[in-house]
Scaffold this motif. Structure first.
Motif, mmCIF file in Angstrom:
data_model
loop_
_atom_site.group_PDB
_atom_site.id
_atom_site.type_symbol
_atom_site.label_atom_id
_atom_site.label_comp_id
_atom_site.label_asym_id
_atom_site.label_seq_id
_atom_site.Cartn_x
_atom_site.Cartn_y
_atom_site.Cartn_z
ATOM 1 N N MET A 122 0.849 -0.935 -0.099
ATOM 2 C CA MET A 122 -0.039 0.070 0.115
ATOM 3 C C MET A 122 0.803 1.356 0.087
ATOM 4 S SD MET A 122 -3.117 1.082 2.553
ATOM 5 C CE MET A 122 -2.156 1.485 3.746
ATOM 6 N N LEU A 123 1.972 1.148 0.924
ATOM 7 C CA LEU A 123 2.845 2.308 0.823
ATOM 8 C C LEU A 123 3.446 2.543 -0.498
ATOM 9 C CD1 LEU A 123 4.373 4.586 2.337
ATOM 10 C CD2 LEU A 123 6.080 2.827 2.891
ATOM 11 N N GLN A 125 2.333 1.848 -3.483
ATOM 12 C CA GLN A 125 1.341 2.097 -4.296
ATOM 13 C C GLN A 125 1.122 3.825 -3.985
ATOM 14 O OE1 GLN A 125 0.026 0.983 -7.140
ATOM 15 N NE2 GLN A 125 1.217 -0.837 -6.474
ATOM 16 N N ARG A 126 1.024 4.211 -2.947
ATOM 17 C CA ARG A 126 0.914 5.715 -2.355
ATOM 18 C C ARG A 126 2.063 6.491 -2.946
ATOM 19 N NH1 ARG A 126 -0.341 6.748 3.362
ATOM 20 N NH2 ARG A 126 -0.263 8.909 2.731
ATOM 21 N N ILE A 127 3.265 5.959 -3.050
ATOM 22 C CA ILE A 127 4.617 6.823 -3.369
ATOM 23 C C ILE A 127 4.295 6.749 -4.890
ATOM 24 C CG2 ILE A 127 7.053 6.550 -3.845
ATOM 25 C CD1 ILE A 127 6.735 5.415 -1.024
ATOM 26 N N LYS A 128 4.067 5.681 -5.414
ATOM 27 C CA LYS A 128 3.831 5.783 -7.000
ATOM 28 C C LYS A 128 2.760 6.820 -7.397
ATOM 29 C CE LYS A 128 5.155 0.980 -8.017
ATOM 30 N NZ LYS A 128 4.857 -0.184 -8.716
ATOM 31 N N ALA A 129 1.762 6.808 -6.631
ATOM 32 C CA ALA A 129 0.742 7.814 -7.124
ATOM 33 C C ALA A 129 1.149 9.293 -6.993
ATOM 34 C CB ALA A 129 -0.601 7.600 -6.439
ATOM 35 N N LEU A 130 1.865 9.307 -5.799
ATOM 36 C CA LEU A 130 2.383 10.732 -5.797
ATOM 37 C C LEU A 130 3.363 11.239 -6.667
ATOM 38 C CD1 LEU A 130 2.957 10.734 -1.478
ATOM 39 C CD2 LEU A 130 1.320 12.191 -3.085
#
Length: 185
Positions: A122-123, A125-130
């Protein structure tokens, strides 16, 4: 000649070569395996960089072995070119730069996330989205585990470095303390 200029020229030439042959994904994968082997296998990079210990032919054979699978014609030709021109000492940097250039040309960036423990999916994925929101590009994140950073993370992408590690914060406090005490004396 400047080492970074050499790395850049050879990496760009390899990108052009694999585009012409259409085998970019295979060579990209091989480059990743070789870079990892050069970074993690004790003494391998030193043997490749040595000028007198083993011959260039033996260095090419050593890289074949390090790959652990049949080497593509493009990668083998490229390695032989580096050996012929006396540039095998730069192979790890050339292959890393090649990977970054190939990804960038496809709208993808390469990043390294260093953590003290394995990050959750999940972390990541969040970094990739940012990163996607900030740059407009997708990102491939290579995770490195380094217990020496104690906690937090270090994110390295292109020319951007974010050190949010406990070790980095302690080092900053130490440096500030040292600078403050220097002024007192």
């Amino acid at each position: 000649m400047n080492s970074s200029l050499i790395v850049s020229r050879y990496a760009r030439a390899l990108v052009k070569y694999v585009r012409e042959t259409g085998h970019g994904k295979a060579v990209f994968s091989e480059a990743g395996i070789l870079v990892k082997a050069l970074e993690e296998v004790p003494g391998l990079e030193r043997m490749i960089q040595s000028r007198d210990v083993i011959s260039d032919h033996e260095k090419v054979t050593l890289l074949h072995t390090a790959l652990g699978q049949p080497m593509s014609h493009e990668m083998e030709s490229f390695i032989r070119l580096l050996a012929k021109n006396g540039r095998l000492t730069e192979i790890r940097f050339i292959l890393k730069h090649f990977q970054a250039l190939l990804l960038r040309s496809e709208g993808v960036r390469n990043a390294v996330l260093t953590c003290a423990t394995e990050p959750s999916p999940m972390l990541l994925q969040r970094i990739k989205a940012l990163v996607k929101a900030y740059t407009g590009d997708d990102v491939v994140i290579r995770v490195r585990i380094d217990h020496d950073i104690i906690g937090g993370f270090v994110f390295d992408m292109d020319d951007y470095l974010m050190d949010a590690s406990v070790k980095g914060q302690l080092e900053k406090i130490r440096q500030d303390f040292h600078n403050d005490n220097r002024r007192i004396i």
